[in-house]
Scaffold this motif. Sequence first.
Motif, PDB file in Angstrom:
ATOM      1  N   LEU A   1       0.869  -1.181   0.000  1.00  0.00           N
ATOM      2  CA  LEU A   1       0.000   0.000   0.000  1.00  0.00           C
ATOM      3  C   LEU A   1       0.907   1.232   0.000  1.00  0.00           C
ATOM      4  CD1 LEU A   1      -2.458  -1.236   2.787  1.00  0.00           C
ATOM      5  CD2 LEU A   1      -3.047  -0.994   0.363  1.00  0.00           C
TER       6      LEU A   1
ATOM      7  N   CYS B   1      -4.407  -8.023  -5.935  1.00  0.00           N
ATOM      8  CA  CYS B   1      -5.044  -7.263  -4.856  1.00  0.00           C
ATOM      9  C   CYS B   1      -4.501  -7.779  -3.538  1.00  0.00           C
ATOM     10  CB  CYS B   1      -6.556  -7.408  -4.925  1.00  0.00           C
ATOM     11  SG  CYS B   1      -7.400  -6.420  -3.682  1.00  0.00           S
TER      12      CYS B   1
ATOM     13  N   SER C   1      -6.622  -2.376  -0.434  1.00  0.00           N
ATOM     14  CA  SER C   1      -6.224  -2.086  -1.818  1.00  0.00           C
ATOM     15  C   SER C   1      -7.466  -1.836  -2.659  1.00  0.00           C
ATOM     16  CB  SER C   1      -5.455  -3.259  -2.425  1.00  0.00           C
ATOM     17  OG  SER C   1      -4.430  -3.732  -1.588  1.00  0.00           O
TER      18      SER C   1
ATOM     19  N   HIS D   1      -6.105   1.534  -3.608  1.00  0.00           N
ATOM     20  CA  HIS D   1      -4.801   1.935  -3.086  1.00  0.00           C
ATOM     21  C   HIS D   1      -3.742   1.024  -3.702  1.00  0.00           C
ATOM     22  CE1 HIS D   1      -2.754   3.611   0.754  1.00  0.00           C
ATOM     23  NE2 HIS D   1      -1.845   3.368  -0.170  1.00  0.00           N
TER      24      HIS D   1
END
Length: 257
Positions: A34, A199, A204, A209
């Motif tokens: 992230l 992912c 996310s 993100h």
Amino acid sequence: MGAANGGVRHDGDEGVLLFAFTCGYITLPMGFFLEGEPGKVKVPACSYLIDHPKGLALFDTGFSPRFTDMADGLGKIVDMPKGESIADRLTELNVDPARIDWIINSHLHLDHAGGNALIPNATVIVQSGEWDFGLGGEDGAYHAVDFDTGQPVKQVSGEHDLFGDGSVVLFPTPGHTPGHQSVRVQTGGGEAILCGDCCNMRQSLDEMHLPDHAWSLDACRNSLELLSKLRDKGARIFYGHDPEFWSGVPQSEALQL
Ligand SMILES: [Zn+2]
């Protein structure tokens, strides 16, 4: 059907059964998953068994047991507890690793293809381009010792319906790597999306993100948007490296979606 059909299928089971496992852990900067988030995080590497009436498939194979007791180098960030390799996980379920027909690799990074060597009779399925990119040397997370292990390799381009009945469909989700793919699994209880590193975390997808680096961040965004649409339609997303999510995933029984 019964267990003689392969795997963990019991009389009365219908359709596709799905099992999930963790196979080792790695500690990395949070920003790796992230962008902009501080600190470090210990995340699981994950693998899944897809038990279809016509055959057994794995989606990813976690870390190699070569990391167990490794103190130097990658051993400083990889934790591979004894007894948690994909072969050990299958054996716990009374599934002989030699009976697995297919390994679907989301991609060939060391935490996703590390157990391939333990599955001797499977054909490996990757998106075209992933194999050559892995051998190309541009990305240090590919270790040929983990993924170039002698089994036949089937390269596919685009969607691929593994059993021809729409229940297990591979589809490209590039971005993290050029040949990254995910899979839709239709079980009796609902649809699961196994998405590897497309992912990483629930966050996310909730926040769109992105990670702080990828082969293509633009492609990452497009792939996340595709997953978001599937989630909106009711599919259950299995966030690839989310420790909180994985703490709630049962590992010794068929998943109830
Ligand atoms: Zn990766």
